[in-house]
Design a protein around this motif. Structure first.
Motif, PDB file in Angstrom:
ATOM      1  N   PHE A 172    -114.987 -37.619 -20.177  1.00 52.61           N
ATOM      2  CA  PHE A 172    -114.756 -38.794 -19.282  1.00 52.61           C
ATOM      3  C   PHE A 172    -114.150 -39.867 -20.387  1.00 52.61           C
ATOM      4  CE2 PHE A 172    -119.148 -38.998 -20.496  1.00 52.61           C
ATOM      5  CZ  PHE A 172    -119.214 -40.044 -21.360  1.00 52.61           C
ATOM      6  N   LEU A 173    -113.295 -40.714 -19.579  1.00 52.20           N
ATOM      7  CA  LEU A 173    -112.472 -41.885 -20.341  1.00 52.20           C
ATOM      8  C   LEU A 173    -113.397 -43.216 -20.200  1.00 52.20           C
ATOM      9  CD1 LEU A 173    -108.871 -41.064 -18.816  1.00 52.20           C
ATOM     10  CD2 LEU A 173    -110.033 -40.215 -21.046  1.00 52.20           C
ATOM     11  N   LEU A 174    -113.570 -43.759 -21.168  1.00 58.29           N
ATOM     12  CA  LEU A 174    -114.101 -45.138 -21.267  1.00 58.29           C
ATOM     13  C   LEU A 174    -113.303 -46.368 -21.482  1.00 58.29           C
ATOM     14  CD1 LEU A 174    -117.563 -44.335 -23.178  1.00 58.29           C
ATOM     15  CD2 LEU A 174    -117.324 -44.771 -20.705  1.00 58.29           C
TER      16      LEU A 174
ATOM     17  N   CYS B 275    -106.704 -51.770 -20.346  1.00 57.75           N
ATOM     18  CA  CYS B 275    -106.841 -50.204 -21.130  1.00 57.75           C
ATOM     19  C   CYS B 275    -105.880 -49.382 -20.217  1.00 57.75           C
ATOM     20  CB  CYS B 275    -108.267 -49.582 -21.440  1.00 57.75           C
ATOM     21  SG  CYS B 275    -109.317 -50.891 -22.245  1.00 57.75           S
ATOM     22  N   LYS B 276    -105.261 -48.561 -21.027  1.00 59.24           N
ATOM     23  CA  LYS B 276    -104.414 -47.508 -20.259  1.00 59.24           C
ATOM     24  C   LYS B 276    -104.927 -46.242 -20.688  1.00 59.24           C
ATOM     25  CE  LYS B 276    -100.687 -47.442 -23.406  1.00 59.24           C
ATOM     26  NZ  LYS B 276     -99.255 -47.397 -23.514  1.00 59.24           N
TER      27      LYS B 276
ATOM     28  N   ASP C 126    -108.124 -38.346 -13.698  1.00 58.55           N
ATOM     29  CA  ASP C 126    -109.042 -39.112 -14.537  1.00 58.55           C
ATOM     30  C   ASP C 126    -109.126 -40.462 -14.197  1.00 58.55           C
ATOM     31  OD1 ASP C 126    -109.264 -36.675 -15.878  1.00 58.55           O
ATOM     32  OD2 ASP C 126    -107.940 -36.957 -17.358  1.00 58.55           O
ATOM     33  N   ALA C 127    -110.359 -40.875 -14.065  1.00 59.71           N
ATOM     34  CA  ALA C 127    -110.783 -42.406 -13.937  1.00 59.71           C
ATOM     35  C   ALA C 127    -111.091 -42.920 -15.463  1.00 59.71           C
ATOM     36  CB  ALA C 127    -111.718 -42.655 -12.762  1.00 59.71           C
ATOM     37  N   ILE C 128    -110.880 -44.319 -15.457  1.00 55.45           N
ATOM     38  CA  ILE C 128    -111.327 -44.745 -16.715  1.00 55.45           C
ATOM     39  C   ILE C 128    -112.446 -45.775 -16.395  1.00 55.45           C
ATOM     40  CG2 ILE C 128    -110.976 -46.534 -18.524  1.00 55.45           C
ATOM     41  CD1 ILE C 128    -108.062 -45.809 -18.319  1.00 55.45           C
TER      42      ILE C 128
END
Length: 58
Positions: free
Chosen positions: A20-22, A30-31, A40-42
């Motif tokens: 996962f992206l934080l 943030c990109k 993908d979600a951030i």
């Protein structure tokens, strides 16, 4: 973007490892990393989000 993020993300995708992206900066935009999927979600870096993400809730 931190050095090595793209490489780590690519390896996770190739090995089918869940990730996962934080968003690490609450005061900045943030990109996604270059190799992130469009799906993908951030997520915001909060304790509640971390708890849920580690439980597989995405």
């Amino acid at each position: 973007m931190a050095t090595g993020v793209t490489a780590e993300l690519t390896i996770a995708q190739e090995e089918n490892v869940p990730y996962f992206l934080l968003k690490g900066r609450p005061d900045k935009e943030c990109k996604k990393p270059n190799h992130a999927l469009s799906s993908d979600a951030i997520y915001k870096w909060t304790w509640d989000n971390l708890k849920q993400l580690f439980q597989g809730k995405r």
